[in-house]
Scaffold this motif. Sequence first.
Motif, mmCIF file in Angstrom:
data_model
loop_
_atom_site.group_PDB
_atom_site.id
_atom_site.type_symbol
_atom_site.label_atom_id
_atom_site.label_comp_id
_atom_site.label_asym_id
_atom_site.label_seq_id
_atom_site.Cartn_x
_atom_site.Cartn_y
_atom_site.Cartn_z
ATOM 1 N N THR A 95 104.522 144.573 -1.484
ATOM 2 C CA THR A 95 103.461 144.101 -1.477
ATOM 3 C C THR A 95 102.620 145.360 -0.180
ATOM 4 O OG1 THR A 95 103.645 142.295 -1.846
ATOM 5 C CG2 THR A 95 102.230 142.236 -0.278
ATOM 6 N N ASN A 96 103.555 145.615 0.972
ATOM 7 C CA ASN A 96 102.857 146.191 2.012
ATOM 8 C C ASN A 96 102.433 147.801 1.687
ATOM 9 O OD1 ASN A 96 103.399 148.235 4.072
ATOM 10 N ND2 ASN A 96 102.443 146.396 4.937
ATOM 11 N N LEU A 97 103.882 148.091 0.621
ATOM 12 C CA LEU A 97 103.111 150.008 0.679
ATOM 13 C C LEU A 97 102.439 149.915 -0.283
ATOM 14 C CD1 LEU A 97 106.892 150.505 0.195
ATOM 15 C CD2 LEU A 97 105.572 151.400 1.998
ATOM 16 N N GLU A 98 102.468 148.987 -1.628
ATOM 17 C CA GLU A 98 100.898 148.991 -2.580
ATOM 18 C C GLU A 98 99.427 148.436 -1.923
ATOM 19 O OE1 GLU A 98 102.777 147.267 -6.611
ATOM 20 O OE2 GLU A 98 101.831 145.684 -4.709
ATOM 21 N N THR A 99 99.625 148.284 -0.824
ATOM 22 C CA THR A 99 98.238 148.223 -0.129
ATOM 23 C C THR A 99 98.047 149.346 1.236
ATOM 24 O OG1 THR A 99 99.076 146.620 1.858
ATOM 25 C CG2 THR A 99 97.670 145.561 -0.053
ATOM 26 N N LYS A 100 99.191 150.061 1.237
ATOM 27 C CA LYS A 100 99.503 151.098 2.847
ATOM 28 C C LYS A 100 99.710 152.592 2.242
ATOM 29 C CE LYS A 100 99.589 147.570 6.685
ATOM 30 N NZ LYS A 100 99.975 147.234 7.073
ATOM 31 N N GLY A 101 100.258 152.532 0.841
ATOM 32 C CA GLY A 101 100.536 153.752 0.890
ATOM 33 C C GLY A 101 98.977 154.636 0.703
ATOM 34 N N ILE A 102 99.447 155.698 1.069
ATOM 35 C CA ILE A 102 98.416 157.019 0.921
ATOM 36 C C ILE A 102 99.065 157.738 0.166
ATOM 37 C CG2 ILE A 102 96.729 159.091 2.021
ATOM 38 C CD1 ILE A 102 97.275 156.399 4.601
ATOM 39 N N LEU A 103 99.046 158.406 -0.752
ATOM 40 C CA LEU A 103 98.580 159.302 -1.801
ATOM 41 C C LEU A 103 98.328 160.963 -1.056
ATOM 42 C CD1 LEU A 103 100.190 161.131 -4.338
ATOM 43 C CD2 LEU A 103 98.004 160.369 -5.705
ATOM 44 N N GLU A 104 99.489 162.034 -0.731
ATOM 45 C CA GLU A 104 98.986 163.066 0.177
ATOM 46 C C GLU A 104 99.283 164.473 -0.931
ATOM 47 O OE1 GLU A 104 99.562 164.363 3.391
ATOM 48 O OE2 GLU A 104 99.356 162.043 4.394
ATOM 49 N N VAL A 105 98.507 165.571 -1.346
ATOM 50 C CA VAL A 105 99.304 165.789 -2.386
ATOM 51 C C VAL A 105 98.462 168.094 -1.482
ATOM 52 C CG1 VAL A 105 98.853 167.580 -4.846
ATOM 53 C CG2 VAL A 105 97.959 164.733 -4.916
ATOM 54 N N SER A 106 99.758 168.226 -1.592
ATOM 55 C CA SER A 106 99.921 169.870 -1.232
ATOM 56 C C SER A 106 100.266 170.906 -2.134
ATOM 57 C CB SER A 106 100.238 169.238 0.391
ATOM 58 O OG SER A 106 101.230 169.250 0.606
ATOM 59 N N LEU A 107 99.518 172.083 -1.974
ATOM 60 C CA LEU A 107 100.437 173.039 -2.404
ATOM 61 C C LEU A 107 100.811 173.931 -1.416
ATOM 62 C CD1 LEU A 107 97.128 174.013 -4.736
ATOM 63 C CD2 LEU A 107 99.257 172.728 -5.894
#
Length: 306
Positions: A192-204
């Motif tokens: 529950t915590n990660l679903e609300t706080k997880g932040i997707l970051e993408v880098s090359l």
Amino acid sequence: MKFVFFFIYVPFVYSELHNFTTTYTEMNGQMVAEIPEISSVTVLDGQPIDFYDAEIKKLIPRQDWMKEFASGGRFKEYTEFRERLQRTNEISIHVLMERFNQTHGVHTYQRMYGCDWDDETGDSHGFDEHAYDGKNFISLDMKELRYIAYVPQGLPTTTKWNNNKTQLEFVNQYYRHDCVGWIHRLLTLRKTNLETKGILEVSLLQMDRSSPVLCHATGFYPSAVTITWLRNGQNYDEDVDLRETLPNEDGTFQKTSTLTVPPDEWEKDQFVCVVEHMGRTIRKILTECKMKNSAEWCFYGCVFYS
Ligand SMILES: *[C@@H]1O[C@H](CO)[C@@H](O)[C@H](O)[C@H]1NC(C)=O
Ligand SMILES: *[C@@H]1O[C@H](CO)[C@@H](O)[C@H](O)[C@H]1NC(C)=O
Ligand SMILES: *[C@@H]1O[C@H](CO)[C@@H](O)[C@H](O)[C@H]1NC(C)=O
């Protein structure tokens, strides 16, 4: 855009097997009457979630979601569960020293207990292993529901424990049911915590001009993600290698897709990395690599700012 420390990921593969283990260590001092030094750390799926502070005699949460849980009413229940687990089948280091005829020296009593649970098959196993001075001492055989001594010095203890039916039933209830119930609850809290706080970051990223370009996605939860490449707007899956999804320390996930295309090609054609997660899409265009300074090249490879 900040640098992504993708080199320090935990080198194990995500599985459906969950593991909840407390490692308790007790060390006596050089002096006979000295109070033993105690440490106790609990790890859920490779992530430390709490530790016992022997000075203030309290369980201290480690992860944000555990801290949140600790501020709520049910933490008391968890603490009690943990204390009871610890007290049941505990051995005093002084008793062990006596059994081994030791009057001085630094000695260590270590205990690893908890359970694991396969959320696909529902299988679970409880374990309770005691070691003295780094060697196996006593362990719990859950199949036979009895304790086994590895050395003769352990026999008085196992005999006592194995003859106490009330205690064995208690142990059975704990490791088979209560412990697994807690894994379940803790995983739900974390989710529950990660679903609300997880932040997707993408880098090359690229280590040097001739090495493959990595499209690295991290910080996402749950683990399902797709990473694809576009070449001039068309799906491109040649020269692409999709790596396994790996867990991060904080319970989120990371995944990398590598593109092995020489720079003159991606300077001529447009390549885009597309990451899709939970209905969200992030696109990163492969453009000329810009570095802030050469030291960053050495340590982190090149990060593309796009
Ligand atoms: C659970 O974790 C403990 C401690 O890391 C390890 O010793 C044990 O083998 C693990 N159990 C399984 C089934 O992975
Ligand atoms: C400890 O001392 C007792 C009595 O002297 C002896 O019987 C026993 O074998 C000793 N045990 C060890 C582990 O040395
Ligand atoms: C059996 O174990 C229980 C629970 O740990 C304890 O309260 C009781 O004193 C033990 N009985 C004996 C005979 O050792």
